[in-house]
Design a protein around this motif. Structure first.
Motif, PDB file in Angstrom:
ATOM      1  N   GLY A 112       0.817  -1.204   0.000  1.00  0.00           N
ATOM      2  CA  GLY A 112       0.000   0.000   0.000  1.00  0.00           C
ATOM      3  C   GLY A 112       0.853   1.256   0.000  1.00  0.00           C
ATOM      4  O   GLY A 112       1.665   1.476  -0.897  1.00  0.00           O
ATOM      5  N   ASN A 113       0.701   2.072   1.040  1.00  0.00           N
ATOM      6  CA  ASN A 113       1.444   3.336   1.130  1.00  0.00           C
ATOM      7  C   ASN A 113       2.684   3.235   2.010  1.00  0.00           C
ATOM      8  O   ASN A 113       3.237   4.255   2.416  1.00  0.00           O
ATOM      9  N   PHE A 121       8.942   4.076   9.103  1.00  0.00           N
ATOM     10  CA  PHE A 121       9.864   3.197   8.382  1.00  0.00           C
ATOM     11  C   PHE A 121       9.329   1.777   8.340  1.00  0.00           C
ATOM     12  O   PHE A 121       8.509   1.364   9.164  1.00  0.00           O
ATOM     13  N   LEU A 122       9.786   1.053   7.341  1.00  0.00           N
ATOM     14  CA  LEU A 122       9.364  -0.317   7.070  1.00  0.00           C
ATOM     15  C   LEU A 122      10.446  -1.282   7.513  1.00  0.00           C
ATOM     16  O   LEU A 122      11.628  -1.056   7.240  1.00  0.00           O
ATOM     17  N   HIS A 304       7.845  -2.742  18.352  1.00  0.00           N
ATOM     18  CA  HIS A 304       6.911  -1.614  18.349  1.00  0.00           C
ATOM     19  C   HIS A 304       7.419  -0.435  17.517  1.00  0.00           C
ATOM     20  O   HIS A 304       6.653   0.503  17.270  1.00  0.00           O
ATOM     21  N   GLN A 305       8.675  -0.454  17.082  1.00  0.00           N
ATOM     22  CA  GLN A 305       9.259   0.718  16.425  1.00  0.00           C
ATOM     23  C   GLN A 305       8.827   0.896  14.974  1.00  0.00           C
ATOM     24  O   GLN A 305       8.399   1.988  14.599  1.00  0.00           O
ATOM     25  N   PRO A 306       8.936  -0.127  14.107  1.00  0.00           N
ATOM     26  CA  PRO A 306       8.521   0.083  12.711  1.00  0.00           C
ATOM     27  C   PRO A 306       7.009   0.212  12.595  1.00  0.00           C
ATOM     28  O   PRO A 306       6.266  -0.472  13.305  1.00  0.00           O
ATOM     29  N   SER A 307       6.556   1.061  11.707  1.00  0.00           N
ATOM     30  CA  SER A 307       5.115   1.209  11.496  1.00  0.00           C
ATOM     31  C   SER A 307       4.568   0.101  10.605  1.00  0.00           C
ATOM     32  O   SER A 307       3.374  -0.208  10.647  1.00  0.00           O
ATOM     33  N   THR A 308       5.443  -0.503   9.787  1.00  0.00           N
ATOM     34  CA  THR A 308       5.029  -1.589   8.897  1.00  0.00           C
ATOM     35  C   THR A 308       6.083  -2.686   8.944  1.00  0.00           C
ATOM     36  O   THR A 308       7.278  -2.400   8.944  1.00  0.00           O
ATOM     37  N   GLN A 309       5.628  -3.937   8.991  1.00  0.00           N
ATOM     38  CA  GLN A 309       6.538  -5.083   8.958  1.00  0.00           C
ATOM     39  C   GLN A 309       6.127  -6.012   7.832  1.00  0.00           C
ATOM     40  O   GLN A 309       4.937  -6.330   7.667  1.00  0.00           O
ATOM     41  N   SER A 329       0.826  -3.227  10.075  1.00  0.00           N
ATOM     42  CA  SER A 329       0.620  -2.054   9.241  1.00  0.00           C
ATOM     43  C   SER A 329      -0.315  -1.085   9.946  1.00  0.00           C
ATOM     44  O   SER A 329      -1.231  -1.502  10.661  1.00  0.00           O
ATOM     45  N   VAL A 330      -0.080   0.219   9.752  1.00  0.00           N
ATOM     46  CA  VAL A 330      -0.954   1.232  10.333  1.00  0.00           C
ATOM     47  C   VAL A 330      -2.072   1.602   9.356  1.00  0.00           C
ATOM     48  O   VAL A 330      -2.996   2.325   9.729  1.00  0.00           O
TER      49      VAL A 330
END
Length: 393
Positions: A112-113, A121-122, A304-309, A329-330
């Motif tokens: 996605g985005n 960060f991913l 908990h740090q990356p917004s997407t895994q 993912s957020v």
């Protein structure tokens, strides 16, 4: 309005979080009923009493310095609220910037985005040979080529290599193939000079241990600001430097990792970057009789740090094919996945011998879990790997 924001900031700043007040002094202030910065500035004599309690040398000068520092912190907090964005403005800013497109429709759909420049960060994780480094190389190439402008040429990227997995010849293959598929395809005579320009604008920094990696990331801001056209920042991998360092002090290790994560988010936001880090897998156990399962390394606090895994894995039942699964993912529903393959040209959608197998589709969570069970590993984490195709990362 400004006075209201300043008062609100002063009342919200607990004396224990003020950087200008040492912790022992803050504890004494709390014991005297001084709870926040507003209480302290309203009655500065309590600070004199707290310093006297600790027999501070040059107490008057220290009190003045602490009060001035407290006022600066209040102003900084008030300014932060004054410059706060509305949800509408943030939405409009996000819609004005498109994610970096990969030449793999399945990965674009799953992510996605997540590859949109900004302050998140991913994290890409998986077992060796699952395609982590190949993903990073493809992202750098896509970011550089899609960021071309007639006035400034191709965009730039930064690749922080901790494992020695960056291979220049492999990156040349990926860039050459992407150029042939792009709007530059008709300029075959110009391709050598275009490739040279792209390779010159990928900056590779080798870090050999945790100290070098930390120092590199903390100093990247100055370098990126000087370059001006960097679109992608890759750290491959973060786990390699930290899995066997600082293990005797888990609290310190967690603070260093949290500092790195905060710095990466700040770099992404300040310089409008796509930031990607790769991570290894480790075995976790529920108890002494547990058979264990595979999970991303670096522990729960890092998770908990990356917004997407994104989890990458090779498939035993489909030789030469890989699967990417969104595990966090957020914006997107986690659990969706797609198949992809690593070719000489880079990451591409899965093809049959004659044609595509059809448009990539997101695999439902339940179907994915049932397939994981059939392969013999815990749903939600990477499973057994087979050795086919490119093996780097």
């Amino acid at each position: 309005m400004e006075a209201t924001l300043t008062l609100s900031a002063a009342q919200s700043l607990d004396v224990r979080v003020l950087r200008s007040i040492p912790t022992p002094v803050a504890d004494s202030l709390q014991a005297q009923g001084c709870r926040n910065a507003d209480d302290l500035l309203s009655n500065p004599k309590v600070l004199d009493a707290a310093l006297a309690e600790h027999h501070a040398i040059a107490a008057q000068e220290k009190a003045i310095a602490m009060l001035n520092g407290c006022r600066r912190e209040i102003k900084a907090a008030a300014d932060a609220w004054a410059s706060a964005d509305s949800a509408l403005s943030l939405l409009q800013q996000a819609q004005a910037v498109q994610p970096i497109p990969l030449p793999c429709a399945g990965l674009n759909q799953v992510l996605g985005n997540a590859l949109r420049p900004g302050g998140a960060f991913l994290e890409v994780f998986g077992l060796p040979g699952s395609g982590k480094t190949q993903f990073c190389l493809q992202l750098c190439a896509s970011g550089q080529i899609s960021g071309f402008s007639p006035s400034q040429g191709f965009a730039e990227a930064v690749f922080v290599d901790t494992e020695g997995s960056f291979v220049p010849r492999r990156y040349l293959q990926v860039c050459r193939a992407l150029l042939r598929e792009s709007k530059f395809a008709g300029n075959a005579a110009e391709q050598p000079s275009q490739l040279e320009s792209i390779l010159r604008r990928l900056h590779v920094c080798r870090a050999y241990d945790a100290t070098e990696l930390y120092a590199t990331i903390k100093h990247l801001g100055t370098f990126i600001k000087a370059r001006g056209k960097v679109r992608v920042l890759v750290v491959d991998s973060l786990a390699f430097s930290f899995r066997h360092e600082l293990t005797d002090d888990p609290a310190h290790r967690a603070r260093v990792l949290a500092d790195i994560a905060a710095t990466l988010r700040s770099l992404g936001s300040e310089h409008n970057l796509v930031v990607v880090v790769t991570n290894h897998m480790t075995t976790k156990f529920n108890g002494p009789d547990s058979t264990g399962w595979l999970a991303p390394a670096l522990g729960e606090s890092w998770a908990h740090q990356p917004s997407t895994q994104l989890r990458l894995e090779k498939l035993l039942h489909v030789p030469g094919k890989n699967r990417a699964t969104l595990t966090k993912s957020v914006e997107q529903a986690s659990g969706t996945s797609c198949l992809f393959q690593v070719e000489e040209a880079g990451l591409r959608d899965v093809r049959s011998d004659a044609e595509h197998l059809g448009p990539p589709r997101a695999m439902p969570i339940q179907a994915m879990a049932e397939q994981d069970v059939r392969q013999g590993f815990r749903p939600g984490w990477a499973g057994p790997q087979s050795g086919h195709g490119y093996q780097s990362g």
